[in-house]
Design a protein around this motif. Sequence first.
Motif, PDB file in Angstrom:
ATOM      1  N   CYS A 103     -19.281  -8.857  -1.720  1.00  0.00           N
ATOM      2  CA  CYS A 103     -19.040 -10.299  -1.893  1.00  0.00           C
ATOM      3  C   CYS A 103     -19.307 -10.772  -3.310  1.00  0.00           C
ATOM      4  O   CYS A 103     -18.860 -11.858  -3.696  1.00  0.00           O
ATOM      5  N   THR A 161     -16.330 -15.623  -0.613  1.00  0.00           N
ATOM      6  CA  THR A 161     -17.152 -15.904   0.570  1.00  0.00           C
ATOM      7  C   THR A 161     -17.275 -17.403   0.789  1.00  0.00           C
ATOM      8  O   THR A 161     -17.214 -17.882   1.932  1.00  0.00           O
ATOM      9  N   GLY A 175     -22.123 -12.809   3.567  1.00  0.00           N
ATOM     10  CA  GLY A 175     -21.826 -11.980   2.411  1.00  0.00           C
ATOM     11  C   GLY A 175     -22.730 -10.768   2.326  1.00  0.00           C
ATOM     12  O   GLY A 175     -23.916 -10.838   2.668  1.00  0.00           O
TER      13      GLY A 175
END
Length: 240
Positions: free
Chosen positions: A71, A77, A89
């Motif tokens: 992420c 995210t 994430g």
Amino acid sequence: MDIKKINQQLVPEKTETWQGRSEWFFNRKYTDTYEEYYEGPYKRAEVYQKRLLEQLIKADTRVENLLEFGCGTTRFTRWWQEIGIQATGGDISPFMLSQALHRFDGELVMADSHYLPFKDHTFNAVAFITTFEYYKDPIQVLREAARVGKYGIIMGMMNRNTPKLIRRRTQQAFGKNQFYNTATFYTPNKLKKLIEQALHGRDYTIRWHCTGLPKWFPVQQWDYPLGDFFGMYIQFKDVV
């Protein structure tokens, strides 16, 4: 709040290597400026990438939450939340996550994508956005994602079938772009072959589209394997 100053106080310049090699996301020289690329050179590209990914994942109405692994600073995210999908994430880089903590109000986990620390079917889906290119064992990562993501896997990929590949490798050869040193660039067909190997015995369908086409081109998304970026959604049909 000066995130860069906070990060300087909390974490060192570099940390250990991963997968037996140096990775750019373990070096703050690159991670501290990651968001600046999306606010600058890649701003236009991001618009079309998100449009394509939303189209792919929204077609599976079962997906209400997902885990995005790799992420980073949570650039995408945060966006999943904006389109109505609850997101968690995950990343292996403490430098990326140290920024994510100040940018994202959801849950974050530090772990290795080859061994996801979640029970089977914890999430409706798993997402990899321009991170799958850096895994040395992509088969293992796909199997872990299929275990944890109940209904599907969505992937945003840097396409090998692009004129920019020459520029990427030239920059790499002259040490001008460390982001691509350890990246493996896939085409849609090459990725589908990996998926077939990793998910043998599973019942699934695949949808994909390309974007990242020149500004002057009459369309910005199509179903031919040409363009700087492609999105792919693996939808599992053997679960209810």
